[in-house]
Design an enzyme around this catalytic site. Structure first.
Site, mmCIF file in Angstrom:
data_model
loop_
_atom_site.group_PDB
_atom_site.id
_atom_site.type_symbol
_atom_site.label_atom_id
_atom_site.label_comp_id
_atom_site.label_asym_id
_atom_site.label_seq_id
_atom_site.Cartn_x
_atom_site.Cartn_y
_atom_site.Cartn_z
ATOM 1 N N LYS A 73 -1.294 66.782 58.932
ATOM 2 C CA LYS A 73 -0.422 65.613 59.089
ATOM 3 C C LYS A 73 -1.068 64.562 59.994
ATOM 4 C CE LYS A 73 3.630 68.492 58.300
ATOM 5 N NZ LYS A 73 4.656 69.331 58.900
ATOM 6 N N GLN A 94 8.054 70.804 64.036
ATOM 7 C CA GLN A 94 7.381 71.759 63.171
ATOM 8 C C GLN A 94 8.094 73.109 63.215
ATOM 9 O OE1 GLN A 94 4.754 71.169 61.035
ATOM 10 N NE2 GLN A 94 5.132 73.245 60.327
ATOM 11 N N ASP A 116 12.036 64.014 58.517
ATOM 12 C CA ASP A 116 12.042 65.262 57.751
ATOM 13 C C ASP A 116 13.323 65.421 56.941
ATOM 14 O OD1 ASP A 116 9.834 66.895 57.596
ATOM 15 O OD2 ASP A 116 10.147 67.857 59.530
#
Length: 289
Positions: free
Chosen positions: A52, A96, A119
């Site tokens: 990422k 994460q 997200d």
């Protein structure tokens, strides 16, 4: 059979994002910013975060990774998220997953301000997706929809079976398909006779983390198969949830693993972060008027 090439499409999306970033910088001096929270030393999580970071660098984002020890307290992570919520240089916040067992993951996801929830895990954005309103959508299912669109695969009226009911993939995947007027069925670990359901499907979307779960005799001729799973076989090779070698001989379209859905997930993270940055730039412009 035709492969759904997520790697190629993700490159196209990255190029478009990079172009938009340049325009945003030139018009308002704004640089999209993404902050990642990484707790512990899980190798897979570290690898994902590294990918990422590289993607952010390629498109011209400002990015920062907050690496935290496995033993960090809930309170310490919460303070960090609140700080990021109030940081104008950060447009998107990504936590994460998975987090250590002593951390309340739900509480942290709800703490991220919905406008920075790139997200798409905050209940506010989940609700907007479910009701067909604009918001942030989880990156993996959003990437699947973009991949289908690239190959002119219309889901309207199709019988779609989603195998897996996770909050990250299965449920939002089903919502996106339903919003696109597909007939949707969700199967999961408690589903009786999975084969009965998949055999009737025009399209199968599977993401449960079980190697070769979907076999040749579970797929009808000409079906579209989207393999969202990613697993490491005993020989070290990355494979999906579909017996690719045999199933690919029966279907019309199929995603490879790797190179299918995976690259699209990161591309959608970039797209969502850019969307957040543009919204923040607009607010800033309106405030100055």
């Amino acid at each position: 059979m035709q492969l759904l090439d997520g790697k190629a499409l993700s490159k196209k999306i990255e190029e478009k994002v990079a172009s938009d970033v340049k325009e945003l910088k030139s018009t308002c001096g704004c640089t999209p910013g993404l902050a990642v929270v990484l707790v512990g030393k899980d190798p897979a999580s570290q690898a994902y975060v590294n990918m990422k970071k590289k993607a952010c660098d390629r498109v011209g984002f400002y990015s920062i990774t907050h690496e935290m020890p496995e033993t960090i307290s809930q309170e310490a992570i919460e303070k960090s998220i609140i700080k990021m919520n109030n940081d104008s240089s950060i447009d998107g916040i990504l936590i994460q997953l998975p987090l250590p067992s002593h951390i309340d993951t739900t509480k942290l996801l709800e703490l991220v301000t919905p406008e920075k929830d790139v997200d798409g895990f905050h209940p506010f954005n989940v609700g907007r997706l479910t009701t067909g309103l604009d918001g942030f959508v989880p990156c993996t299912p959003l990437g699947v929809m973009d991949l289908l669109k690239e190959y002119n695969i219309d889901v309207e009226g199709k019988n779609c079976v989603v195998v897996g009911a996770s909050n990250i993939v299965g449920k939002p995947m089903a919502s996106l398909l339903l919003n696109a007027n597909a007939t949707v069925e969700i199967c999961h670990i408690f589903t009786d006779d999975l084969k009965k359901h998949t055999l009737a499907a025009d399209m199968i979307f599977v993401g449960v983390g079980v190697i070769n779960l979907i076999k040749e005799d579970m797929v009808k001729d000409g079906a579209v198969v989207v393999d969202i799973g990613i697993n490491r076989a005993q020989n070290g090779k990355l494979v999906g949830d579909v017996d690719f070698e045999r199933v690919s001989k029966k279907c019309s379209y199929i995603t490879p693993v790797p190179g299918g859905v995976g690259p699209m997930t990161i591309a959608m993270l970039l797209s969502n972060t850019l969307k957040a940055a543009k919204a923040n730039a607009l607010k800033l412009k309106e405030a100055q008027v």
